[in-house]
Design a protein around this motif. Structure first.
Motif, PDB file in Angstrom:
ATOM      1  N   VAL A  28       3.624  13.728   1.966  1.00  9.40           N
ATOM      2  CA  VAL A  28       2.174  13.934   1.919  1.00  9.40           C
ATOM      3  C   VAL A  28       1.450  12.831   1.153  1.00  9.40           C
ATOM      4  CG1 VAL A  28       2.385  16.427   2.147  1.00  9.40           C
ATOM      5  CG2 VAL A  28       2.345  15.408  -0.139  1.00  9.40           C
ATOM      6  N   CYS A  29       2.175  11.829   0.661  1.00 10.03           N
ATOM      7  CA  CYS A  29       1.529  10.768  -0.118  1.00 10.03           C
ATOM      8  C   CYS A  29       1.778   9.425   0.551  1.00 10.03           C
ATOM      9  CB  CYS A  29       2.057  10.742  -1.553  1.00 10.03           C
ATOM     10  SG  CYS A  29       1.367   9.378  -2.517  1.00 10.03           S
ATOM     11  N   ALA A  30       0.719   8.847   1.102  1.00  5.07           N
ATOM     12  CA  ALA A  30       0.870   7.580   1.841  1.00  5.07           C
ATOM     13  C   ALA A  30       1.296   6.441   0.921  1.00  5.07           C
ATOM     14  CB  ALA A  30      -0.438   7.242   2.536  1.00  5.07           C
ATOM     15  N   VAL A  31       0.830   6.479  -0.320  1.00  2.27           N
ATOM     16  CA  VAL A  31       1.162   5.398  -1.257  1.00  2.27           C
ATOM     17  C   VAL A  31       2.660   5.400  -1.549  1.00  2.27           C
ATOM     18  CG1 VAL A  31       0.805   4.549  -3.607  1.00  2.27           C
ATOM     19  CG2 VAL A  31      -1.133   5.399  -2.272  1.00  2.27           C
ATOM     20  N   CYS A  32       3.169   6.556  -1.923  1.00  2.25           N
ATOM     21  CA  CYS A  32       4.602   6.654  -2.223  1.00  2.25           C
ATOM     22  C   CYS A  32       5.431   6.390  -0.973  1.00  2.25           C
ATOM     23  CB  CYS A  32       4.936   8.033  -2.791  1.00  2.25           C
ATOM     24  SG  CYS A  32       4.381   8.227  -4.506  1.00  2.25           S
ATOM     25  N   SER A  33       4.946   6.862   0.153  1.00  2.00           N
ATOM     26  CA  SER A  33       5.683   6.672   1.398  1.00  2.00           C
ATOM     27  C   SER A  33       5.845   5.184   1.719  1.00  2.00           C
ATOM     28  CB  SER A  33       4.940   7.408   2.507  1.00  2.00           C
ATOM     29  OG  SER A  33       5.493   7.095   3.745  1.00  2.00           O
ATOM     30  N   ALA A  39       9.512  15.724  -0.543  1.00  2.00           N
ATOM     31  CA  ALA A  39       8.370  16.570  -0.182  1.00  2.00           C
ATOM     32  C   ALA A  39       7.062  15.882  -0.571  1.00  2.00           C
ATOM     33  CB  ALA A  39       8.490  17.926  -0.881  1.00  2.00           C
ATOM     34  N   HIS A  40       7.061  15.220  -1.712  1.00  2.00           N
ATOM     35  CA  HIS A  40       5.848  14.502  -2.119  1.00  2.00           C
ATOM     36  C   HIS A  40       5.583  13.308  -1.190  1.00  2.00           C
ATOM     37  CE1 HIS A  40       2.777  12.671  -4.660  1.00  2.00           C
ATOM     38  NE2 HIS A  40       3.401  11.514  -4.416  1.00  2.00           N
ATOM     39  N   VAL A  41       6.647  12.581  -0.856  1.00  3.70           N
ATOM     40  CA  VAL A  41       6.496  11.392  -0.010  1.00  3.70           C
ATOM     41  C   VAL A  41       5.909  11.759   1.360  1.00  3.70           C
ATOM     42  CG1 VAL A  41       7.848   9.685   1.279  1.00  3.70           C
ATOM     43  CG2 VAL A  41       8.231   9.992  -1.172  1.00  3.70           C
ATOM     44  N   SER A  60       4.225  15.563  -9.408  1.00  5.74           N
ATOM     45  CA  SER A  60       2.990  14.775  -9.360  1.00  5.74           C
ATOM     46  C   SER A  60       3.292  13.389  -8.792  1.00  5.74           C
ATOM     47  CB  SER A  60       2.420  14.633 -10.766  1.00  5.74           C
ATOM     48  OG  SER A  60       3.261  13.769 -11.522  1.00  5.74           O
ATOM     49  N   HIS A  61       2.225  12.686  -8.467  1.00  2.08           N
ATOM     50  CA  HIS A  61       2.354  11.314  -7.972  1.00  2.08           C
ATOM     51  C   HIS A  61       3.066  10.436  -9.007  1.00  2.08           C
ATOM     52  CE1 HIS A  61       1.287   7.640  -5.841  1.00  2.08           C
ATOM     53  NE2 HIS A  61       0.813   7.166  -6.979  1.00  2.08           N
ATOM     54  N   ASP A  62       2.702  10.583 -10.274  1.00  2.80           N
ATOM     55  CA  ASP A  62       3.336   9.754 -11.303  1.00  2.80           C
ATOM     56  C   ASP A  62       4.825  10.064 -11.439  1.00  2.80           C
ATOM     57  OD1 ASP A  62       1.010   8.454 -11.784  1.00  2.80           O
ATOM     58  OD2 ASP A  62       0.473   9.568 -13.596  1.00  2.80           O
TER      59      ASP A  62
HETATM   60 ZN   LIG Z   1       2.594   9.642  -4.481  1.00  3.21          ZN
END
Ligand SMILES: [Zn+2]
Lengths: 181, 292
Positions: free
Chosen positions: B36-41, B32-34, B6-8
């Motif tokens: 697809v997630c602009a915030v985490c990236s 893998a999450h990064v 998850s994002h968290d």
């Molecule tokens: Zn994220």
């Protein structure tokens, strides 16, 4: 092909070799090996320049990451990694760094000293246990589990400390750089 | 099979990854999450830069000057022979590029000069131009400019080479385009623009001393819908000419190119003003950026 491609490598070398060298010497504690790693780092950067993705960080981050990874690999293979974190930082370190000078370009010297002062100030602002977690991870290349073993803290605590430390550093550095920009 | 997180969960791992301390399945899952997630990236980029800044906390230990010079020569010699004999064994291939040509079109007279083309927004110029701008703005160019601005000659040499290298690194397409020539050519003149306000916006005008103009701006305030930014060029005869209007992206960045013939060495100053949408005949609104 013009000479400008190699020249660009020379520019990167002139600008970042002092920082790369200071880092790998600290990680390896061996002047000869440190020089080898500096050379390998810039060679790898040259070979992989098309893989450099500016959206994933600054040029200096890219070079420092290559250098750190190579130096830690060497240190691990020698099994003589540094066991102890950096010597205790004091506020006076941050004040005295403006006298430290390494590069031949005075503007670059001044900029490096400013940046060092900012990073030291941000490090000094961290609680000691967070600073230790950060330094063990970055400079000793220890995994979170190894840091937990080393410090006798639960793994979750180590992870939290590491995360808080780097996030605080990020905020501090952003503020300090805005002050001096 | 990469485990999904998850994002968290990803948030808790970003700093550890930035420090190079994440391994195995955790790392695969985070990356893998990064993807697809602009915030985490975006956070990971910042945290990596922060981690790398730790290297700057160390005392500076200079290289031995003689051995450093020898190492530098060795690297450049290897690089030169690598360029001629490269077989591309690890993806490190540098794209081929055409030789940079000097501008050949004749300088047109200033009198009755038409503004022949007006620049466009970064989006309509195609991805490579935005990518090139992102490189210039993100990859250390700002700190290079700031640190060397006091010495124009140093800045010039360093920037030319660093720009060429970073544009090359950014996109192969840029190499084949005239942009690289327009930013790094031997005759290109660079004018620094600065602005006031909390964001301290900055910009640079690159002029090939003929008719090609490229403007890069950084951190300009967001525009109201009925407003536009407009670039002005002032010549030796104190004529102020419009080079066109432009908008910025949501971060206040823009790349703007225009074609406008001016005699070589005729540029005295440049500025960017805030004008009603569609632009003005002469500067009338507040100055957003100005050369010194
Ligand atoms: Zn994220």
């Amino acid at each position: 092909m013009s000479a400008s491609d190699e020249q660009a490598l020379g520019v990167l070398y002139d600008r970042w070799a002092p920082l790369v060298h200071s880092l790998v010497l600290h990680l390896l504690e061996d002047a000869g090996e440190a020089e080898d790693v500096v050379e390998e780092t810039f060679w790898q950067a040259w070979r992989q320049v098309s893989r450099y993705d500016p959206s994933r960080g600054a040029v200096s981050t890219w070079l420092v990451t290559i250098a750190r990874s190579r130096a830690l690999d060497r240190a691990r293979s020698r099994r003589r990694m540094k066991e102890e974190p950096l010597t205790q930082l004091r506020e006076s370190d941050a004040a005295s760094v403006s006298r430290v000078s390494s590069a031949s370009d005075p503007h670059q010297d001044a900029e490096a000293a400013d940046r060092r002062a900012a990073v030291l100030k941000a490090l000094c602002a961290l609680p000691a246990e967070q600073r230790e977690a950060l330094q063990l991870a970055y400079f000793s290349g220890l995994s979170q589990t190894e840091i937990a073993d080393r410090t006798g803290q639960p793994l979750g605590t180590v992870k939290t400390r590491t995360r808080l430390a780097l996030e605080k550093m990020r905020v501090q550095l952003t503020m300090l750089r805005e002050e001096t920009a | 099979m990469i485990q999904s997180i998850s994002h968290d969960e990803a948030q808790a791992l970003l700093a550890i990854e930035a420090l190079g301390a994440l391994t195995g399945a955790d790392r695969d899952a985070l990356l893998a999450h990064v993807e697809v997630c602009a915030v985490c990236s975006a956070q990971l980029v910042q945290l990596r830069d922060t981690a790398a800044a730790l290297a700057e906390s160390l005392p500076a230990v200079p290289l031995n000057p003689d051995r450093s010079a020898a190492m530098r020569s060795r690297l450049l010699a290897r690089a030169a022979s690598d360029l001629t004999g490269r077989r591309g064994d690890d993806g490190g291939r540098l794209p081929n590029e055409p030789p940079v040509k000097a501008p050949t079109s004749p300088v047109k007279p200033l009198s009755g000069e038409p503004v022949r083309a007006i620049g466009r927004s970064p989006a309509s110029r195609g991805g490579w131009l935005a990518a090139a701008a992102a490189v210039l703005l993100a990859a250390g160019i700002l700190s290079v400019l700031r640190s060397t601005r006091r010495d124009a000659a140093v800045a010039r040499n360093e920037l030319t080479a660093v720009r060429a290298q970073q544009l090359r690194a950014a996109t192969e397409v840029a190499l084949r385009d005239s942009l690289i020539e327009q930013l790094t050519g031997a005759t290109v003149r660079i004018v620094d623009l600065t602005g006031s306000g909390p964001n301290a916006p900055m910009g640079w005008v690159f002029w090939d001393q003929n008719e090609k103009w490229t403007l890069l701006v950084h951190d300009l305030p967001a525009l109201a819908a009925d407003r536009t930014y407009q670039l002005w060029l002032t010549t030796g005869g104190q004529r102020t000419l419009s080079a066109g209007t432009f908008g910025t992206d949501h971060r206040g960045h823009a790349v703007f190119r225009a074609t406008l013939s001016l005699p070589r060495d005729s540029l005295v100053s440049a500025s960017v003003t805030l004008e009603p949408a569609g632009g003005a005949a002469r500067p009338s609104g507040p100055i957003a950026l100005a050369s010194k």
